[in-house]
Scaffold this motif. Structure first.
Motif, PDB file in Angstrom:
ATOM      1  N   SER A  73       3.573  -0.727 -12.891  1.00 58.78           N
ATOM      2  CA  SER A  73       2.819  -0.006 -11.653  1.00 58.78           C
ATOM      3  C   SER A  73       4.007   0.410 -10.757  1.00 58.78           C
ATOM      4  O   SER A  73       3.597   1.759 -10.711  1.00 58.78           O
ATOM      5  CB  SER A  73       2.816  -1.847 -10.421  1.00 58.78           C
ATOM      6  OG  SER A  73       2.177  -0.944  -9.278  1.00 58.78           O
ATOM      7  N   GLY A  77       3.931   4.528 -10.577  1.00 50.43           N
ATOM      8  CA  GLY A  77       4.233   5.494  -8.969  1.00 50.43           C
ATOM      9  C   GLY A  77       5.221   6.503  -9.318  1.00 50.43           C
ATOM     10  O   GLY A  77       5.176   7.850  -8.525  1.00 50.43           O
ATOM     11  N   THR A  80       3.716   9.418 -11.230  1.00 50.95           N
ATOM     12  CA  THR A  80       3.273   9.957 -10.395  1.00 50.95           C
ATOM     13  C   THR A  80       4.116  10.874  -9.245  1.00 50.95           C
ATOM     14  O   THR A  80       3.800  11.761  -8.921  1.00 50.95           O
ATOM     15  CB  THR A  80       2.352   9.454  -9.229  1.00 50.95           C
ATOM     16  OG1 THR A  80       1.492   8.640  -9.808  1.00 50.95           O
ATOM     17  CG2 THR A  80       1.453  10.616  -8.348  1.00 50.95           C
ATOM     18  N   SER A  94       1.870   7.493  -0.968  1.00 45.88           N
ATOM     19  CA  SER A  94       1.122   7.016  -1.788  1.00 45.88           C
ATOM     20  C   SER A  94       1.519   6.393  -3.422  1.00 45.88           C
ATOM     21  O   SER A  94       1.485   5.419  -3.493  1.00 45.88           O
ATOM     22  CB  SER A  94      -0.976   6.707  -2.336  1.00 45.88           C
ATOM     23  OG  SER A  94      -0.526   7.550  -3.504  1.00 45.88           O
ATOM     24  N   ALA A  95       2.534   7.187  -4.307  1.00 46.28           N
ATOM     25  CA  ALA A  95       3.371   6.860  -4.922  1.00 46.28           C
ATOM     26  C   ALA A  95       4.076   6.045  -5.152  1.00 46.28           C
ATOM     27  O   ALA A  95       4.658   4.819  -5.066  1.00 46.28           O
ATOM     28  CB  ALA A  95       3.231   7.623  -5.842  1.00 46.28           C
ATOM     29  N   ASP A  97       4.463   4.285  -1.776  1.00 51.16           N
ATOM     30  CA  ASP A  97       3.729   3.196  -1.578  1.00 51.16           C
ATOM     31  C   ASP A  97       4.063   1.984  -2.958  1.00 51.16           C
ATOM     32  O   ASP A  97       4.802   0.556  -2.490  1.00 51.16           O
ATOM     33  CB  ASP A  97       3.306   2.427  -0.522  1.00 51.16           C
ATOM     34  CG  ASP A  97       3.371   3.811   1.255  1.00 51.16           C
ATOM     35  OD1 ASP A  97       3.933   3.529   0.780  1.00 51.16           O
ATOM     36  OD2 ASP A  97       2.337   3.743   1.095  1.00 51.16           O
ATOM     37  N   GLN A  98       3.258   2.582  -4.002  1.00 53.25           N
ATOM     38  CA  GLN A  98       3.302   1.977  -5.404  1.00 53.25           C
ATOM     39  C   GLN A  98       4.431   1.475  -5.768  1.00 53.25           C
ATOM     40  O   GLN A  98       4.349   0.615  -6.320  1.00 53.25           O
ATOM     41  CB  GLN A  98       2.008   3.086  -6.159  1.00 53.25           C
ATOM     42  CG  GLN A  98       2.084   2.293  -7.818  1.00 53.25           C
ATOM     43  CD  GLN A  98       1.399   3.381  -8.731  1.00 53.25           C
ATOM     44  OE1 GLN A  98       0.875   4.142  -7.969  1.00 53.25           O
ATOM     45  NE2 GLN A  98       1.096   2.315  -9.629  1.00 53.25           N
ATOM     46  N   GLY A 102       4.844  -1.957  -6.756  1.00 54.41           N
ATOM     47  CA  GLY A 102       5.605  -3.150  -7.283  1.00 54.41           C
ATOM     48  C   GLY A 102       6.804  -3.556  -7.900  1.00 54.41           C
ATOM     49  O   GLY A 102       6.882  -4.904  -8.532  1.00 54.41           O
TER      50      GLY A 102
END
Length: 144
Positions: A73, A77, A80, A94-95, A97-98, A102
């Motif tokens: 994950s 991110g 991205t 959001s990426a 945060d991902q 992860g």
């Protein structure tokens, strides 16, 4: 995991060579780009270290699977973010945060392993993950 990291490294290298005007892209300075490369490399090393944990014990195997999912994950991110940079778009929060989620999921999964036969490998994986987390923090600090 190795395939994702190979793609990320290729994207990073492409980012460094794309000829769009610098002010339209979030290329970052030298330190920022060194930090980006370091997190990609340390994420790969973390995946390798997690893969070396003995999964004979079912609970350990489950935790390793969860750690690998977290790392995958985080890698997604990063991918991205890299694609955004290459295309001149703002990297989505959001990426970031991902990536953070992860890495934290992997950290939690590794912390839950209590198999005495895997202690050395788990410790090595945790140490490498801590390096990856520190590399991610450096990216956040140096890549405004």
């Amino acid at each position: 995991m190795a395939r994702i990291l190979s793609v990320l490294l290729a994207l990073y290298l492409a980012l460094c060579t794309v000829a769009a005007p610098l002010q339209q892209r979030q290329v970052g300075d030298l330190q920022c780009n060194i930090d980006r490369l370091k997190i990609v490399n340390s994420l790969a090393s973390t995946g390798t270290a997690v893969g070396e944990i003995d999964t004979t014990d079912p609970a350990t195997a489950s935790a390793v699977t969860a750690a690998q999912a977290g790392l995958t994950s985080a890698g997604a991110g990063i991918k991205t973010i890299a694609l955004s940079l290459i295309t001149g778009q703002a990297a989505p929060a959001s990426a970031r945060d991902q990536v953070k989620a992860g890495l934290l999921a992997a950290q939690t999964a590794l912390a839950g392993i209590n198999d005495p036969t895997a202690t050395a490998a788990v410790t090595a994986a945790q140490n490498q993950l801590n390096t990856t987390i520190a590399d991610g923090a450096a990216v956040v600090a140096d890549c405004n």
